[in-house]
Design a protein around this motif. Structure first.
Motif, PDB file in Angstrom:
ATOM      1  N   ARG A  43       0.818  -1.227   0.000  1.00  0.00           N
ATOM      2  CA  ARG A  43       0.000   0.000   0.000  1.00  0.00           C
ATOM      3  C   ARG A  43       0.847   1.271   0.000  1.00  0.00           C
ATOM      4  O   ARG A  43       0.283   2.371  -0.002  1.00  0.00           O
ATOM      5  N   ALA A  44       2.170   1.140   0.022  1.00  0.00           N
ATOM      6  CA  ALA A  44       3.036   2.311   0.154  1.00  0.00           C
ATOM      7  C   ALA A  44       2.826   3.298  -0.993  1.00  0.00           C
ATOM      8  O   ALA A  44       2.799   4.517  -0.781  1.00  0.00           O
ATOM      9  N   PHE A  45       2.673   2.787  -2.207  1.00  0.00           N
ATOM     10  CA  PHE A  45       2.482   3.683  -3.349  1.00  0.00           C
ATOM     11  C   PHE A  45       1.198   4.484  -3.192  1.00  0.00           C
ATOM     12  O   PHE A  45       1.179   5.698  -3.414  1.00  0.00           O
ATOM     13  N   PHE A  46       0.111   3.809  -2.814  1.00  0.00           N
ATOM     14  CA  PHE A  46      -1.174   4.505  -2.647  1.00  0.00           C
ATOM     15  C   PHE A  46      -1.094   5.535  -1.531  1.00  0.00           C
ATOM     16  O   PHE A  46      -1.675   6.614  -1.639  1.00  0.00           O
ATOM     17  N   ILE A  47      -0.401   5.204  -0.446  1.00  0.00           N
ATOM     18  CA  ILE A  47      -0.262   6.150   0.661  1.00  0.00           C
ATOM     19  C   ILE A  47       0.464   7.403   0.199  1.00  0.00           C
ATOM     20  O   ILE A  47       0.030   8.543   0.464  1.00  0.00           O
ATOM     21  N   ALA A  48       1.591   7.212  -0.503  1.00  0.00           N
ATOM     22  CA  ALA A  48       2.346   8.360  -1.000  1.00  0.00           C
ATOM     23  C   ALA A  48       1.537   9.160  -2.009  1.00  0.00           C
ATOM     24  O   ALA A  48       1.548  10.403  -1.998  1.00  0.00           O
ATOM     25  N   GLN A  49       0.802   8.452  -2.879  1.00  0.00           N
ATOM     26  CA  GLN A  49      -0.006   9.125  -3.890  1.00  0.00           C
ATOM     27  C   GLN A  49      -1.093   9.982  -3.248  1.00  0.00           C
ATOM     28  O   GLN A  49      -1.311  11.138  -3.642  1.00  0.00           O
ATOM     29  N   CYS A  50      -1.779   9.423  -2.252  1.00  0.00           N
ATOM     30  CA  CYS A  50      -2.835  10.178  -1.560  1.00  0.00           C
ATOM     31  C   CYS A  50      -2.256  11.380  -0.821  1.00  0.00           C
ATOM     32  O   CYS A  50      -2.832  12.480  -0.851  1.00  0.00           O
ATOM     33  N   ALA A  51      -1.128  11.187  -0.151  1.00  0.00           N
ATOM     34  CA  ALA A  51      -0.525  12.279   0.623  1.00  0.00           C
ATOM     35  C   ALA A  51      -0.097  13.428  -0.285  1.00  0.00           C
ATOM     36  O   ALA A  51      -0.374  14.610   0.000  1.00  0.00           O
ATOM     37  N   LEU A  52       0.575  13.108  -1.382  1.00  0.00           N
ATOM     38  CA  LEU A  52       1.028  14.153  -2.299  1.00  0.00           C
ATOM     39  C   LEU A  52      -0.151  14.838  -2.976  1.00  0.00           C
ATOM     40  O   LEU A  52      -0.157  16.074  -3.139  1.00  0.00           O
ATOM     41  N   ALA A  53      -1.163  14.072  -3.388  1.00  0.00           N
ATOM     42  CA  ALA A  53      -2.337  14.664  -4.031  1.00  0.00           C
ATOM     43  C   ALA A  53      -3.061  15.600  -3.074  1.00  0.00           C
ATOM     44  O   ALA A  53      -3.540  16.674  -3.474  1.00  0.00           O
ATOM     45  N   ALA A  54      -3.140  15.221  -1.802  1.00  0.00           N
ATOM     46  CA  ALA A  54      -3.792  16.076  -0.810  1.00  0.00           C
ATOM     47  C   ALA A  54      -3.027  17.388  -0.647  1.00  0.00           C
ATOM     48  O   ALA A  54      -3.633  18.478  -0.570  1.00  0.00           O
ATOM     49  N   GLY A  55      -1.698  17.306  -0.602  1.00  0.00           N
ATOM     50  CA  GLY A  55      -0.899  18.528  -0.483  1.00  0.00           C
ATOM     51  C   GLY A  55      -1.055  19.444  -1.685  1.00  0.00           C
ATOM     52  O   GLY A  55      -1.192  20.670  -1.536  1.00  0.00           O
ATOM     53  N   VAL A  56      -1.061  18.862  -2.878  1.00  0.00           N
ATOM     54  CA  VAL A  56      -1.221  19.668  -4.087  1.00  0.00           C
ATOM     55  C   VAL A  56      -2.614  20.302  -4.136  1.00  0.00           C
ATOM     56  O   VAL A  56      -2.761  21.479  -4.484  1.00  0.00           O
ATOM     57  N   ALA A  57      -3.634  19.539  -3.770  1.00  0.00           N
ATOM     58  CA  ALA A  57      -5.003  20.071  -3.798  1.00  0.00           C
ATOM     59  C   ALA A  57      -5.154  21.241  -2.831  1.00  0.00           C
ATOM     60  O   ALA A  57      -5.773  22.258  -3.168  1.00  0.00           O
ATOM     61  N   TRP A  58      -4.600  21.110  -1.631  1.00  0.00           N
ATOM     62  CA  TRP A  58      -4.708  22.202  -0.664  1.00  0.00           C
ATOM     63  C   TRP A  58      -3.961  23.435  -1.166  1.00  0.00           C
ATOM     64  O   TRP A  58      -4.442  24.560  -1.048  1.00  0.00           O
ATOM     65  N   THR A  59      -2.784  23.240  -1.742  1.00  0.00           N
ATOM     66  CA  THR A  59      -1.992  24.365  -2.243  1.00  0.00           C
ATOM     67  C   THR A  59      -2.729  25.107  -3.346  1.00  0.00           C
ATOM     68  O   THR A  59      -2.784  26.355  -3.364  1.00  0.00           O
ATOM     69  N   LEU A  60      -3.326  24.359  -4.278  1.00  0.00           N
ATOM     70  CA  LEU A  60      -4.070  25.005  -5.362  1.00  0.00           C
ATOM     71  C   LEU A  60      -5.308  25.731  -4.833  1.00  0.00           C
ATOM     72  O   LEU A  60      -5.631  26.837  -5.281  1.00  0.00           O
ATOM     73  N   GLY A  61      -6.001  25.112  -3.877  1.00  0.00           N
ATOM     74  CA  GLY A  61      -7.174  25.755  -3.314  1.00  0.00           C
ATOM     75  C   GLY A  61      -6.823  27.032  -2.562  1.00  0.00           C
ATOM     76  O   GLY A  61      -7.553  28.031  -2.628  1.00  0.00           O
ATOM     77  N   ARG A  62      -5.705  26.990  -1.871  1.00  0.00           N
ATOM     78  CA  ARG A  62      -5.321  28.151  -1.048  1.00  0.00           C
ATOM     79  C   ARG A  62      -4.754  29.298  -1.884  1.00  0.00           C
ATOM     80  O   ARG A  62      -5.110  30.465  -1.675  1.00  0.00           O
ATOM     81  N   TYR A  63      -3.888  28.982  -2.840  1.00  0.00           N
ATOM     82  CA  TYR A  63      -3.163  30.036  -3.539  1.00  0.00           C
ATOM     83  C   TYR A  63      -3.667  30.303  -4.953  1.00  0.00           C
ATOM     84  O   TYR A  63      -3.360  31.357  -5.510  1.00  0.00           O
ATOM     85  N   VAL A  64      -4.422  29.391  -5.540  1.00  0.00           N
ATOM     86  CA  VAL A  64      -4.973  29.635  -6.873  1.00  0.00           C
ATOM     87  C   VAL A  64      -6.424  30.095  -6.774  1.00  0.00           C
ATOM     88  O   VAL A  64      -6.812  31.106  -7.379  1.00  0.00           O
ATOM     89  N   LEU A  65      -7.244  29.363  -5.991  1.00  0.00           N
ATOM     90  CA  LEU A  65      -8.639  29.766  -5.798  1.00  0.00           C
ATOM     91  C   LEU A  65      -8.797  30.818  -4.703  1.00  0.00           C
ATOM     92  O   LEU A  65      -9.878  31.382  -4.540  1.00  0.00           O
ATOM     93  N   ASP A  66      -7.739  31.021  -3.936  1.00  0.00           N
ATOM     94  CA  ASP A  66      -7.729  32.032  -2.866  1.00  0.00           C
ATOM     95  C   ASP A  66      -8.775  31.746  -1.795  1.00  0.00           C
ATOM     96  O   ASP A  66      -9.405  32.663  -1.255  1.00  0.00           O
ATOM     97  N   HIS A  67      -8.950  30.451  -1.460  1.00  0.00           N
ATOM     98  CA  HIS A  67      -9.826  30.078  -0.352  1.00  0.00           C
ATOM     99  C   HIS A  67      -8.987  30.032   0.920  1.00  0.00           C
ATOM    100  O   HIS A  67      -7.922  29.408   0.951  1.00  0.00           O
TER     101      HIS A  67
END
Length: 387
Positions: A43-67
């Motif tokens: 499951r290591a790949f899925f864990i890393a994939q979920c963690a990185l995707a979550a970080g990218v999603a938060w970054t885009l929401g915070r700094y691109v959508l300005d939420h």
């Protein structure tokens, strides 16, 4: 003098018991640790994939959508990715619709009736009911209820509901982008699983043949136990094949493997039939040993040749040349069963019939059509029908 102290004897027995149990407990503990580590590695790949995707999603929401607090973007990314590749597109769609339903119902209800215990209970039930009436799956229904609860309890400012839906869309899109990066293991695993199932079937047949030859009840009973448990291995293969197909469909980087993965997925149905027939065959061999029924002396050798063909099919998944050898072995075995005299006794007749049926199933695994496989296991002239 000469009398045994019962207390001392009991203590000695307890020490011996402790000495016996301690190594067993240590072995079980090591096995449990190895199993947990292996599970984490898978499951290591899925864990890393979920963690990185979550970080990218938060970054885009915070700094691109300005939420200011795009908390639902990383949540949506993780939920959409999940721990498997199958149904990811469906999960994204259900998540977005579920959030929209929950936010819409919640916002409207709060503006009219305000908040409170009764309102929370009612709005969650209403949002989930609307989702169900829309034909939603479990994820969409759950998200509708969750979002209705958040809106009712947090009292968002006007427009916050739409922002949360945008966060869900953003998280879903990030998840889909991340899903295009798929591990090669998801492509290899179906082939490895199929090879493992075939190897296990070959070992079961060998053990049955040895037990039948030596009239060993323990051996045939163990073979029957293994044959019954082989169904779970087929379930693992089916799941691995479905995941592999999902990977090659979703990831543009893995689509060139689609034909190879589909080949393994096509093996599931004939392999399922072969497992069922082998299970009946082994059970009848076991019954003949338990009841001390007469069985033709040639049967153990036939089972060993069937095991050879099964093992060669497993090897052919990695070495195509073995496919030709498997076809030859099984074809020769099929023709041999057609000229054998019809045996006496129910068990012997059933074993021969199941043997012939299994040969046809295994021939299909080599790429032979059903009609051609039947021709390689010709009709008997003395009344024993083919499959």
């Amino acid at each position: 003098m000469g009398q045994v102290d019962p207390v001392r004897l009991t203590l000695d027995q307890l020490r011996e018991l402790r000495d016996d149990i301690a190594p067993q407990a240590a072995r079980r503990s090591r096995a449990s640790i190895r199993l947990r580590i292996e599970r984490w590695r898978s499951r290591a790949f899925f864990i890393a994939q979920c963690a990185l995707a979550a970080g990218v999603a938060w970054t885009l929401g915070r700094y691109v959508l300005d939420h200011k607090a795009p908390f639902f973007a990383p949540v949506a990314a993780m939920v959409c990715l999940g721990f498997s590749f199958g149904q990811r597109l469906r999960r994204v769609a259900e998540l977005m619709v579920g959030v929209a339903v929950g936010v819409g119902v919640g916002d409207l209800f709060v503006r009219v009736f305000g908040t409170g215990v009764v309102q929370i209970v009612f709005v969650i039930a209403l949002a989930m009911s609307v989702a169900v009436l829309l034909g939603a799956g479990n994820l969409m229904v759950t998200q509708a209820g969750v979002q209705a609860a958040i809106v009712t309890t947090l009292l968002p400012n006007p427009g916050a509901g739409f922002s949360r839906w945008l966060d869900a869309v953003l998280g879903g899109l990030v998840a889909l982008a991340a899903a295009t990066i798929a591990p090669a293991a998801a492509i290899r695993r179906p082939r490895q699983q199929a090879s493992g199932v075939l190897s296990e079937l070959a070992e079961i047949l060998i053990e049955t043949a040895e037990g039948l030859r030596s009239r060993d009840e323990e051996a045939v009973t163990d073979a029957l136990r293994r044959a019954r448990s082989s169904e779970s291995q087929l379930d693992d293969l089916r799941a691995a094949a479905e995941e592999g197909i999902a990977v090659v469909r979703l990831s543009p980087f893995r689509r060139r493997h689609r034909g190879r993965v589909q080949e393994i997925a096509d093996l599931v149905i004939p392999l399922d039939r072969a497992i069922r027939n082998i299970r009946v065959l082994v059970r009848r061999c076991a019954v003949s040993v338990w009841r001390d029924e007469a069985m033709p002396a040639e049967y153990p050798m036939l089972l060993e040749r069937l095991a050879d063909g099964t093992r060669l099919i497993g090897e052919s998944l990695f070495e195509p040349a073995a496919d030709v050898a498997a076809h030859r072995v099984l074809g020769e075995l099929g023709r041999r069963t057609a000229v054998m005299p019809l045996p006496h006794g129910l068990s012997a007749v059933v074993v021969l019939g199941q043997l012939r049926s299994t040969i046809i199933d295994l021939l299909e695994l080599t790429g032979t059509s059903y009609d051609d496989a039947r021709k390689l296991v010709p009709l008997r002239l003395d009344g024993l029908d083919e499959k």
